[in-house]
Design an enzyme around this catalytic site. Structure first.
Site, mmCIF file in Angstrom:
data_model
loop_
_atom_site.group_PDB
_atom_site.id
_atom_site.type_symbol
_atom_site.label_atom_id
_atom_site.label_comp_id
_atom_site.label_asym_id
_atom_site.label_seq_id
_atom_site.Cartn_x
_atom_site.Cartn_y
_atom_site.Cartn_z
ATOM 1 N N SER A 95 0.904 -0.954 -0.129
ATOM 2 C CA SER A 95 -0.037 -0.233 -0.102
ATOM 3 C C SER A 95 0.729 1.269 -0.117
ATOM 4 O O SER A 95 1.971 1.218 0.534
ATOM 5 C CB SER A 95 -0.942 -0.010 1.215
ATOM 6 O OG SER A 95 -1.552 1.123 1.366
ATOM 7 N N MET A 113 -3.400 -3.191 -14.800
ATOM 8 C CA MET A 113 -2.544 -2.924 -13.479
ATOM 9 C C MET A 113 -1.079 -3.605 -13.578
ATOM 10 O O MET A 113 -1.137 -4.756 -13.978
ATOM 11 C CB MET A 113 -3.125 -3.171 -12.235
ATOM 12 C CG MET A 113 -2.899 -2.807 -10.928
ATOM 13 S SD MET A 113 -4.158 -3.034 -9.556
ATOM 14 C CE MET A 113 -3.706 -4.721 -9.305
ATOM 15 N N ASP A 131 -13.845 7.267 -0.964
ATOM 16 C CA ASP A 131 -13.739 6.882 -2.336
ATOM 17 C C ASP A 131 -14.771 7.784 -3.296
ATOM 18 O O ASP A 131 -14.161 8.324 -4.277
ATOM 19 C CB ASP A 131 -13.945 5.450 -2.420
ATOM 20 C CG ASP A 131 -12.571 4.808 -2.397
ATOM 21 O OD1 ASP A 131 -11.467 5.204 -2.238
ATOM 22 O OD2 ASP A 131 -12.663 3.386 -1.900
ATOM 23 N N TYR A 143 -3.833 3.023 -10.474
ATOM 24 C CA TYR A 143 -3.061 3.758 -10.261
ATOM 25 C C TYR A 143 -1.318 3.470 -10.506
ATOM 26 O O TYR A 143 -0.468 4.201 -10.242
ATOM 27 C CB TYR A 143 -3.065 4.727 -9.003
ATOM 28 C CG TYR A 143 -3.107 3.459 -8.006
ATOM 29 C CD1 TYR A 143 -4.359 3.166 -7.426
ATOM 30 C CD2 TYR A 143 -1.995 3.069 -7.409
ATOM 31 C CE1 TYR A 143 -4.495 2.339 -6.272
ATOM 32 C CE2 TYR A 143 -2.257 2.033 -6.204
ATOM 33 C CZ TYR A 143 -3.363 1.831 -5.690
ATOM 34 O OH TYR A 143 -3.475 0.884 -4.632
ATOM 35 N N SER A 171 -0.412 4.177 1.046
ATOM 36 C CA SER A 171 -1.133 4.861 1.962
ATOM 37 C C SER A 171 -0.133 5.267 3.284
ATOM 38 O O SER A 171 -0.218 6.542 3.733
ATOM 39 C CB SER A 171 -2.356 4.218 2.748
ATOM 40 O OG SER A 171 -3.387 4.260 1.773
ATOM 41 N N LYS A 219 -13.122 -4.100 4.222
ATOM 42 C CA LYS A 219 -14.177 -2.907 3.950
ATOM 43 C C LYS A 219 -15.608 -3.267 4.530
ATOM 44 O O LYS A 219 -16.377 -2.474 4.634
ATOM 45 C CB LYS A 219 -13.980 -2.573 2.505
ATOM 46 C CG LYS A 219 -12.691 -1.846 2.149
ATOM 47 C CD LYS A 219 -12.892 -1.372 0.646
ATOM 48 C CE LYS A 219 -11.666 -0.325 0.516
ATOM 49 N NZ LYS A 219 -12.074 0.430 -0.411
HETATM 50 P P1 NAP Z 1 -12.550 -5.624 -6.980
HETATM 51 O O1 NAP Z 1 -13.549 -5.494 -5.834
HETATM 52 O O2 NAP Z 1 -11.992 -7.284 -7.010
HETATM 53 O O3 NAP Z 1 -13.642 -5.531 -8.526
HETATM 54 C C1 NAP Z 1 -12.903 -5.711 -9.618
HETATM 55 C C2 NAP Z 1 -13.966 -5.758 -10.972
HETATM 56 O O4 NAP Z 1 -13.334 -5.804 -12.106
HETATM 57 C C3 NAP Z 1 -14.871 -6.839 -10.756
HETATM 58 O O5 NAP Z 1 -16.085 -6.593 -11.151
HETATM 59 C C4 NAP Z 1 -14.027 -8.083 -11.329
HETATM 60 O O6 NAP Z 1 -15.024 -9.018 -11.949
HETATM 61 C C5 NAP Z 1 -13.630 -7.216 -12.582
HETATM 62 N N1 NAP Z 1 -12.388 -7.823 -13.106
HETATM 63 C C6 NAP Z 1 -11.622 -8.219 -12.523
HETATM 64 N N2 NAP Z 1 -10.645 -8.480 -13.674
HETATM 65 C C7 NAP Z 1 -11.300 -8.609 -14.678
HETATM 66 C C8 NAP Z 1 -11.114 -9.272 -16.221
HETATM 67 N N3 NAP Z 1 -9.751 -9.621 -16.316
HETATM 68 N N4 NAP Z 1 -12.172 -8.916 -16.958
HETATM 69 C C9 NAP Z 1 -13.135 -8.548 -16.613
HETATM 70 N N5 NAP Z 1 -13.559 -8.116 -15.508
HETATM 71 C C10 NAP Z 1 -12.726 -8.416 -14.532
HETATM 72 O O7 NAP Z 1 -11.740 -4.621 -6.951
HETATM 73 P P2 NAP Z 1 -11.911 -2.952 -6.737
HETATM 74 O O8 NAP Z 1 -11.579 -2.798 -5.133
HETATM 75 O O9 NAP Z 1 -13.141 -2.573 -6.988
HETATM 76 O O10 NAP Z 1 -10.693 -2.625 -7.465
HETATM 77 C C11 NAP Z 1 -10.856 -2.286 -9.070
HETATM 78 C C12 NAP Z 1 -9.328 -1.445 -9.507
HETATM 79 O O11 NAP Z 1 -9.684 -0.236 -9.143
HETATM 80 C C13 NAP Z 1 -8.174 -2.125 -8.794
HETATM 81 O O12 NAP Z 1 -7.129 -1.867 -9.906
HETATM 82 C C14 NAP Z 1 -7.785 -1.039 -7.668
HETATM 83 O O13 NAP Z 1 -6.499 -0.757 -7.669
HETATM 84 C C15 NAP Z 1 -8.434 0.098 -8.278
HETATM 85 N N6 NAP Z 1 -8.771 1.053 -7.413
HETATM 86 C C16 NAP Z 1 -8.221 2.464 -7.256
HETATM 87 C C17 NAP Z 1 -8.495 3.402 -6.405
HETATM 88 C C18 NAP Z 1 -8.104 4.605 -6.650
HETATM 89 O O14 NAP Z 1 -7.887 5.498 -5.378
HETATM 90 N N7 NAP Z 1 -7.502 5.105 -7.680
HETATM 91 C C19 NAP Z 1 -9.522 2.840 -5.381
HETATM 92 C C20 NAP Z 1 -10.086 1.858 -5.675
HETATM 93 C C21 NAP Z 1 -9.849 0.967 -6.401
HETATM 94 P P3 NAP Z 1 -15.359 -10.371 -11.131
HETATM 95 O O15 NAP Z 1 -16.182 -10.023 -10.010
HETATM 96 O O16 NAP Z 1 -15.778 -11.193 -12.189
HETATM 97 O O17 NAP Z 1 -13.980 -10.992 -10.741
#
Ligand code: NAP
Length: 488
Positions: A230, A399, A315, A423, A232, A279
């Protein structure tokens, strides 16, 4: 009062041990691990030293590397005392009582338990203190974050006469190493023994500002598992330093949500960021949850208000922050890719903007659930060209280390703005291709920094200076990437 820093040096030979001893830049004590050298030579290790030392010759039966006879070990420690070593480390179980009696005021009496916190921890510590040794050192393996609590209770009993060093070994024990002053430890150890959870002197001094930490320093942290990668801690510690707030932010890996709660409440942490996988689980355990976090169904921040834990989710607001000056979302068609935790926060944020939102995810049932909470539509896996003005990637596709991947082919990037929550890397393939296609782009770093800013302000009432958190995040991401590339 602050605790002291003892830097542990290990080496293949006495000559190298001496070189490493002299290369230590900032320490109150240097621990010379004679058990790690092939030619233990007490005079060679001690002569010409510029700092006080602890001479340790840890036997294999207590986790060290010395495999010779106990008489030889005793002789080395004895010689260290004769030659004026400031301290020698003597294992409680070694039965070197004569040596302890002779030079109690220079003995660190140590006990290591690699199985965990023993039930009779207090009795053992009491017996160790009764020997009259100058310092009692207890190092025990931690299997959960709340294992730190018995050490904190023990530390509360240390006095000037009964000095102690209390260490939780392993990642769960990190608070005991950084917050040595709070744990009643006379000093903390830093060095290269990462396998038992030792931090490097640089991490302690520069990253955690060890020299400024006292028993009353406010403690914040990241609740999650894993937490090693992280950014953070880098962002928040940089902000605490820049704003002169007497606080520190630690990665607090916990075994489960209850483990985090036990530690956090008993230890009186002032606040926490919450990440995967807690979370939702910690949502259930706090005393109050904000309306936004309730709608998202997850928390990412806890603030202690007296004995109560109030939780929110920064968020959603952070997602909107970078959009504010770039685009008005009212009437825009927004395609959200993914239906996980980030997509839920993004959907809730978007629901107040007047945009027409469509959720695209490979799991249709999940997409429907997210869409239902905000009255959005559900689309196919890929948004069709011409069907969106703003595209938001809420999947991890692209990523690091799979930075060559992209969720939408370049030819289908027909809209006005592409916002990638990923990011690391800070500029993704999706963003590069969107720019080439004439779209505006926003990377996930802006949201990451914005949610940390929100947290920091909620905890402290202070807005950190522009750029401090972002610079810290960029530096940390580069370090992780460099390190992993090196390891690969
Ligand atoms: P999450 O809860 O695991 O959700 C990921 C989503 O993406 C799910 O819907 C998942 O589908 C889908 N997915 C994953 N791999 C995939 C693939 N190869 N093809 C199609 N769909 C796919 O993760 P999250 O916490 O939402 O985070 C998602 C991304 O956002 C991460 O990269 C995280 O680092 C980023 N993020 C950034 C911030 C920021 O402040 N910039 C904040 C939060 C998150 P399934 O459920 O079917 O696996």
């Amino acid at each position: 009062m602050t605790a002291q820093l003892c830097v542990t040096v290990t080496a293949g030979t006495t000559a190298e041990l001496r070189r490493k001893r002299d290369a230590v830049v900032d320490a109150d004590l240097v621990e010379l691990r004679l058990d790690t050298v092939s030619d233990p030579d007490v005079a060679g290790a001690l002569n010409g030293r510029r700092r006080p030392v602890i001479v340790t010759c840890r036997p294999a039966w207590e986790g060290g590397q010395f495999r010779g006879a106990e008489e030889d070990r005793l002789r080395l420690l004895d010689e260290a005392l004769v030659r004026g070593a400031e301290f020698v480390d003597v294992e409680w179980r070694a039965g070197f009582g004569g040596l302890v009696d002779r030079a109690a005021d220079r003995v660190v009496l140590s006990m290591h338990d690699f199985n965990g916190v023993p039930d009779d921890l207090v009795d053992r510590a009491t017996a160790m203190r009764a020997t009259g040794a100058a310092v009692v050192k207890v190092a025990v393996a931690m299997h959960r974050l709340s294992d730190c609590l018995p050490l904190a209770a023990l530390g509360a009993q240390s006095t000037h006469r009964h000095r102690a060093v209390l260490i939780g070994m392993g990642e769960f024990g990190l608070p005991t190493r950084v917050l040595a002053a709070r744990f009643g430890s006379q000093w903390t150890y830093a060095g290269e023994l990462g396998t038992v959870g030792q931090l490097t002197p640089g991490e302690l001094l520069d990253f955690y500002r060890f020299r400024s930490l006292t028993a009353v320093t406010g403690v914040y942290g990241l609740a999650g598992s894993p937490v090693t990668h992280s950014v953070s801690p880098a962002m928040h510690n940089a902000a605490f330093q820049a704003t002169d707030v007497d606080a520190v932010y630690l990665p607090l890996r916990a075994a489960d949500a209850l483990d985090f709660e036990r530690f956090g409440r008993a230890f009186g942490i002032k606040g926490a960021s919450v990440t995967i996988p807690f979370k939702v689980a910690l949502f259930e355990r706090v005393d109050e949850v904000s309306a936004v976090a309730r709608r998202i169904g997850a928390i990412n921040t806890i603030r202690a208000e007296g004995g109560r834990w109030v939780a929110g989710n920064t968020d959603a607001a952070a997602f909107l922050e970078p959009l504010r000056d770039r685009v008005s979302l009212a009437g825009k068609r927004v395609a959200v890719l993914g239906a996980g935790g980030a997509a839920r926060a993004v959907a809730v944020a978007l629901s107040s903007t007047g945009a027409a939102i469509t959720i695209h995810a490979r799991n249709v049932a999940q997409a429907e659930e997210v869409a239902m909470t905000i009255g959005a539509a559900v689309g196919g896996l890929q948004p069709a060209p011409g069907s969106w003005d703003v595209l938001v990637n809420c999947t991890p596709i692209g990523m690091y280390p799979r930075a060559g991947d992209t969720p939408v082919p370049a030819a289908q990037l027909t809209g006005e703005l592409v916002y990638d929550l990923v990011y690391n890397p800070t500029t993704t393939r999706l963003m590069r291709e969107a720019e080439r296609a004439g779209c505006q782009t926003i990377g996930g770093l802006e949201m990451l920094v914005a949610q940390a800013h929100e947290q920091f302000e909620w905890w402290t009432g202070i807005r950190p200076p522009i750029g401090i958190m972002k610079d810290a995040a960029v530096r940390r991401l580069a370090e992780f990437t460099r390190h992993e590339d090196h390891v690969v």
